[in-house]
Design a protein around this motif. Structure first.
Motif, PDB file in Angstrom:
ATOM      1  N   CYS A  76      10.215 -49.570  60.695  1.00 18.15           N
ATOM      2  CA  CYS A  76      11.212 -50.462  60.085  1.00 18.15           C
ATOM      3  C   CYS A  76      12.454 -49.762  59.548  1.00 18.15           C
ATOM      4  N   ARG A 119      14.611 -59.743  50.978  1.00 16.99           N
ATOM      5  CA  ARG A 119      15.112 -59.618  49.610  1.00 16.99           C
ATOM      6  C   ARG A 119      14.664 -60.807  48.754  1.00 16.99           C
ATOM      7  N   CYS A 127       9.573 -55.488  56.004  1.00 15.00           N
ATOM      8  CA  CYS A 127       9.973 -54.815  57.242  1.00 15.00           C
ATOM      9  C   CYS A 127      11.406 -55.194  57.602  1.00 15.00           C
ATOM     10  N   TYR A 128      11.914 -56.257  56.945  1.00 11.54           N
ATOM     11  CA  TYR A 128      13.294 -56.741  57.111  1.00 11.54           C
ATOM     12  C   TYR A 128      13.635 -57.216  58.523  1.00 11.54           C
ATOM     13  N   LEU A 135      -1.637 -55.113  62.282  1.00  8.87           N
ATOM     14  CA  LEU A 135      -0.329 -54.686  62.791  1.00  8.87           C
ATOM     15  C   LEU A 135      -0.440 -53.393  63.600  1.00  8.87           C
ATOM     16  N   CYS A 190       6.347 -53.218  62.545  1.00 10.91           N
ATOM     17  CA  CYS A 190       5.938 -52.633  61.265  1.00 10.91           C
ATOM     18  C   CYS A 190       4.481 -52.176  61.328  1.00 10.91           C
ATOM     19  N   ARG A 234      16.428 -51.075  60.115  1.00  5.52           N
ATOM     20  CA  ARG A 234      16.597 -52.356  59.411  1.00  5.52           C
ATOM     21  C   ARG A 234      16.716 -52.101  57.914  1.00  5.52           C
ATOM     22  N   PHE A 235      17.779 -52.663  57.334  1.00  8.01           N
ATOM     23  CA  PHE A 235      18.069 -52.363  55.932  1.00  8.01           C
ATOM     24  C   PHE A 235      18.248 -53.652  55.127  1.00  8.01           C
ATOM     25  N   PRO A 236      17.910 -53.589  53.824  1.00  2.34           N
ATOM     26  CA  PRO A 236      18.071 -54.780  53.001  1.00  2.34           C
ATOM     27  C   PRO A 236      19.504 -55.000  52.528  1.00  2.34           C
ATOM     28  N   ALA A 264      19.331 -51.765  66.412  1.00  2.00           N
ATOM     29  CA  ALA A 264      18.264 -52.288  65.560  1.00  2.00           C
ATOM     30  C   ALA A 264      17.058 -52.770  66.369  1.00  2.00           C
ATOM     31  N   GLU A 265      17.274 -53.331  67.544  1.00  2.00           N
ATOM     32  CA  GLU A 265      16.168 -53.869  68.327  1.00  2.00           C
ATOM     33  C   GLU A 265      15.624 -52.877  69.350  1.00  2.00           C
ATOM     34  N   SER A 306       6.510 -60.241  60.636  1.00  2.00           N
ATOM     35  CA  SER A 306       5.387 -59.341  60.940  1.00  2.00           C
ATOM     36  C   SER A 306       4.064 -59.886  60.440  1.00  2.00           C
ATOM     37  N   THR A 351      17.213 -59.078  59.864  1.00  2.00           N
ATOM     38  CA  THR A 351      17.943 -58.453  60.957  1.00  2.00           C
ATOM     39  C   THR A 351      18.226 -59.472  62.060  1.00  2.00           C
ATOM     40  N   GLN A 391      18.916 -62.039  54.279  1.00  2.00           N
ATOM     41  CA  GLN A 391      17.806 -61.084  54.304  1.00  2.00           C
ATOM     42  C   GLN A 391      16.655 -61.664  53.475  1.00  2.00           C
ATOM     43  N   ARG A 451      16.369 -46.074  51.273  1.00  2.00           N
ATOM     44  CA  ARG A 451      16.670 -46.392  49.870  1.00  2.00           C
ATOM     45  C   ARG A 451      17.932 -45.678  49.408  1.00  2.00           C
ATOM     46  N   LYS A 461      -1.969 -53.815  67.101  1.00  7.44           N
ATOM     47  CA  LYS A 461      -1.045 -54.330  68.119  1.00  7.44           C
ATOM     48  C   LYS A 461      -0.163 -53.211  68.666  1.00  7.44           C
TER      49      LYS A 461
END
Lengths: 297, 199
Positions: free
Chosen positions: A151, B93, B78-79, A208, A192, A155-157, A166-167, B41, B83, B90, A84, A211
């Motif tokens: 996450c 969002r 989780c975005y 989740l 996640c 990974r970002f919004p 990222a992967e 997810s 990605t 995105q 954030r 898994k």
């Protein structure tokens, strides 16, 4: 060396052990954490879901405070707080109007260059300088870890400089390999855990986490290593529940990276408060405690 | 819901424009490759609605369904979708934006407990400057209880109390329950800014 430090709300409450461990190990690594004054909640993902203005204004105030210290960098161990704050900084750099509007109400304004770092970025730097290996004198050799990033580390919004792949992030693996461990390759490192869904939509979150757990177990891991206090609490506190419901027999301690590195730096289980896990983690380090440790080869 | 999407041109432009502007995402760039659908997810939980289909709904002006579906509420931000999107949309969002728009349209949330959770969290953070876990959980549970009583779901009340008290007890045992009180004096700065913004 001094570095600004933003602990965030969970490190002052349910994950206070993580706050404590960060202070211990960074001090030993020669990095003095200077907690910024009167910081406020970053808003976490909840602000992003309820109010776009607050999602920027809340972390923005912390950034202003951190920048006014004169330090150049701030470390944020909690993944959500880190994400954030980094997103707010970069978003406001691209939206001058909003930055001005928020700055007008802040006692300490956002201005100038400033680096917001994840805990891994700072730790990796100590590896580069050689300090980490100088201080990490033991090898917790019972550990067969999988590194779990979740996450928010990669990974970002918003378009921000992502500090790892990222992967297939490797930050934690690099650190653990450096102290002589062999982290196990697996498939769920960036999946996640459900985050707040563990409270407000448990069925989804348990599914989740089940898994993630099954993959870790099938790869032969005997613990998970994390940096995020939310992932840690979720996977640890709910593990008995989701394992019981999904027929998983094994239980895996969920360790903070600070615990593994801390044990390597010759702190004890009590020093690090490793006895505050839901799934007992102390057994993994018993060998180190009893034998006084196998020297790292 | 039928699989065929109805095109509502009169709504499409204004609705899609608002979602795009507020989320900062260029939805017209979506060419329906569905990598997001495979990445989601919560894909198992949301049935027909995948991120790409949500985008399609918005573009065709199906406001009603776009504001009220499982994906909007069950999205865990989780975005992963964004990605993996080749066009850098995105979608996380988008669901965040639609939650806010649903609230503004006074639409009852499909998953009230999720809405209560995020509201309680942000209110706690704003009220004191820092989130007090016990206080915010108390407000969250209170709002759930009111819903349960209204809906006469007494079994749900029992289960909720049982789950939360079991967790609380084990947290206390590990000293992971915090009884002190957190606050930040500077919260007034944010409150004032927020008040000004809301005017």
């Amino acid at each position: 060396m001094d570095i600004a430090y933003y602990p965030g709300c969970s490190l002052k409450q349910s994950s206070s052990l993580y706050d404590h461990q960060n202070r211990l190990i960074f001090e030993r690594l020669g990095i003095h954490l200077r907690e910024i004054d009167d910081w406020n909640c970053c808003g976490a993902t909840s602000a992003g879901k309820t109010d776009d203005f607050l999602a920027m204004a809340m972390p923005a105030r912390n950034l202003g405070i951190a920048m006014s210290t004169g330090l150049k960098e701030m470390v944020i161990p909690c993944s959500a707080c880190y994400s954030r704050t980094l997103v707010a900084q970069k978003y406001l750099d691209h939206h001058e109007d909003l930055k001005e509007e928020i700055n007008s109400g802040l006692a300490q304004k956002i201005k100038g260059e400033f680096k917001v770092s994840s805990i891994l970025e700072v730790l990796l730097k100590t590896l580069e300088t050689g300090t980490l290996l100088e201080k990490a004198v033991k090898k917790p050799s019972l550990l067969k870890p999988v590194c779990y990033y979740g996450c928010m580390m990669t990974r970002f919004p918003f378009d921000v400089p992502v500090p790892d792949d990222a992967e297939n992030p490797q930050g934690m693996e690099t650190l653990l390999k450096a102290i002589g461990l062999q982290p196990i390759d697996w498939n769920y490192k960036t999946n996640c855990c459900g985050a707040s869904a563990a409270v407000n939509e448990p069925e989804t979150a348990m599914n989740l986490m089940g898994k993630i757990m099954k993959d870790a177990v099938s790869m032969g891991a005997n613990c998970m290593v994390v940096t995020c206090p939310m992932c840690q609490l979720n996977l640890d506190a709910h593990q008995n529940t989701f394992c019981r419901d999904q027929g998983i027999m094994e239980r895996l301690p969920v360790l903070f990276i600070t615990e593994v590195l801390g044990m390597a730096m010759n702190f004890s289980v009590e020093d690090l408060q490793i006895d505050r896990h839901f799934v007992d983690a102390t057994g993994l380090f018993r060998e180190l405690e009893e034998t006084g440790a196998e020297k790292k080869s | 819901m039928t699989a065929a999407l109805a095109f509502k041109p009169e709504k499409a432009r204004t609705f899609a424009k608002e979602v795009m502007e507020r989320s900062g995402q260029n939805l017209v760039a979506c060419y329906q490759c569905r990598r997001c659908a495979g990445a989601c997810s919560v894909g198992e939980e949301t049935g027909y609605i995948t991120p790409d289909r949500l985008i399609r709904m918005i573009l065709t002006g199906d406001q009603e369904n776009a504001l009220n579906n499982e994906l909007v509420w069950k999205c865990v931000s989780c975005y992963t979708c964004g990605t993996r999107c080749p066009n850098e949309i995105q979608t996380g969002r988008i669901t965040e934006t639609l939650k806010k728009m649903a609230k503004e349209a006074h639409q009852a949330p499909l998953q009230p407990q999720i809405a209560h959770f995020h509201d309680a969290f942000v209110h706690s953070g704003l009220r004191w400057g820092r989130v007090n876990e016990m206080e915010f959980m108390a407000f969250y549970e209170l709002r759930n209880m009111i819903d349960h009583v209204k809906g006469k779901k007494f079994g749900a009340i029992f289960n909720e109390i049982k789950t939360q008290s079991t967790l609380a007890l084990s947290m206390m045992r590990l000293k992971r329950m915090h009884f002190g009180f957190l606050s930040a004096k500077g919260r007034q700065e944010i409150k004032r800014l927020y008040k000004k913004k809301k005017k």
